[in-house]
Design a protein around this motif. Structure first.
Motif, mmCIF file in Angstrom:
data_model
loop_
_atom_site.group_PDB
_atom_site.id
_atom_site.type_symbol
_atom_site.label_atom_id
_atom_site.label_comp_id
_atom_site.label_asym_id
_atom_site.label_seq_id
_atom_site.Cartn_x
_atom_site.Cartn_y
_atom_site.Cartn_z
ATOM 1 N N GLN A 85 0.835 -1.192 -0.099
ATOM 2 C CA GLN A 85 -0.202 -0.074 -0.427
ATOM 3 C C GLN A 85 1.063 1.154 -0.189
ATOM 4 N N ALA A 86 2.075 1.591 -1.065
ATOM 5 C CA ALA A 86 2.762 2.442 -0.230
ATOM 6 C C ALA A 86 3.274 3.346 -2.136
ATOM 7 N N ILE A 87 3.495 4.466 -1.651
ATOM 8 C CA ILE A 87 3.936 5.675 -2.967
ATOM 9 C C ILE A 87 5.311 5.907 -2.539
ATOM 10 N N HIS A 88 5.727 5.531 -3.555
ATOM 11 C CA HIS A 88 7.061 6.106 -3.796
ATOM 12 C C HIS A 88 7.704 7.715 -3.450
ATOM 13 N N ILE A 89 8.181 8.146 -2.874
ATOM 14 C CA ILE A 89 7.987 9.603 -2.716
ATOM 15 C C ILE A 89 9.444 10.147 -3.312
ATOM 16 N N GLY A 90 10.742 9.365 -3.582
ATOM 17 C CA GLY A 90 11.747 9.170 -3.914
ATOM 18 C C GLY A 90 13.010 8.389 -2.911
ATOM 19 N N LEU A 91 14.076 8.968 -3.753
ATOM 20 C CA LEU A 91 15.350 8.285 -3.104
ATOM 21 C C LEU A 91 16.316 9.335 -2.099
ATOM 22 N N VAL A 92 16.587 9.059 -0.799
ATOM 23 C CA VAL A 92 17.772 9.709 -0.160
ATOM 24 C C VAL A 92 19.079 9.711 -0.354
ATOM 25 N N ARG A 93 20.385 10.393 -0.682
ATOM 26 C CA ARG A 93 21.531 9.636 -1.273
ATOM 27 C C ARG A 93 22.525 10.165 -0.012
ATOM 28 N N ASP A 94 23.805 9.657 -0.400
ATOM 29 C CA ASP A 94 25.360 10.652 0.551
ATOM 30 C C ASP A 94 24.597 11.841 0.425
ATOM 31 N N GLY A 95 25.157 12.767 1.667
ATOM 32 C CA GLY A 95 24.469 13.488 1.702
ATOM 33 C C GLY A 95 23.720 14.665 2.566
ATOM 34 N N ASN A 96 22.450 13.721 2.440
ATOM 35 C CA ASN A 96 21.686 13.733 2.676
ATOM 36 C C ASN A 96 21.048 14.127 3.936
#
Length: 183
Positions: free
Chosen positions: A128-139
């Protein structure tokens, strides 16, 4: 580390956390004293692929800096007001715009892998999930709950082996009092 003098401990911790500190724009304006406070209160954490770091709806007790790795941010549909969802998704997409389209294609390819989805669905994460985004190095992520005193607004899952640094709510409050310029 307890056997070291405070000055030496501070230098070592700044060196160990320097790679993540250099990447975080939020910390660019901090003095060396403020950075010293922050690095003395960071805790290093390791996560395996598929580990749930934070869950939507949990109490917020710390936030995270990504030293190394990729974190998938998603929201559960069943627990979201539609107006809030639309606003929050747009804000998050803007925050992660540079990588969003590329990451969306990767997520679709990964979603086709039924084995991974089955494992995550057992935990009630993907179905039941909606993908929001990805968090990468330095965030960083997890700050919303601490700043607003609300429960977690999304779930964060490690996509690969990840090294994170975390700061607790108590340390954040102390840093606000001692170094208000950071905020």
């Amino acid at each position: 580390m307890e056997l070291l003098s405070p000055a030496l401990k501070n230098v070592i911790l700044k060196f160990l956390h320097s790679s993540v500190i250099k990447k975080i724009e939020l910390l660019d304006q901090c003095s060396s004293v403020e950075l010293g406070f922050i690095v003395n209160h960071l805790k290093t954490l390791l996560f395996l692929p598929g580990d749930v770091i934070i869950r939507q709806g949990e109490d917020s007790f710390c936030f995270y800096f990504v030293n190394r790795g990729i974190i998938n941010i998603q929201m559960l549909k069943s627990q979201i007001d539609r107006k809030y969802l639309k606003t929050h998704v747009e804000q998050q997409k803007q925050k992660y715009t540079a990588d969003y389209n590329e990451d969306q294609a990767k997520q679709k390819a990964a979603a086709e892998n039924e084995n991974e989805d089955a494992d995550l669905a057992e935990e009630g994460i993907v179905s039941q999930a909606i993908h929001i985004g990805l968090v990468r190095d330095g965030n960083y992520f997890g700050e919303i709950g601490l700043i607003t005193n609300l429960k977690r607004t999304s779930t964060a899952i490690s996509n690969e082996y990840c090294t994170l640094s975390s700061m607790s709510n108590d340390d954040l409050i102390q840093s606000r009092e001692e170094y208000p310029i950071i905020f």
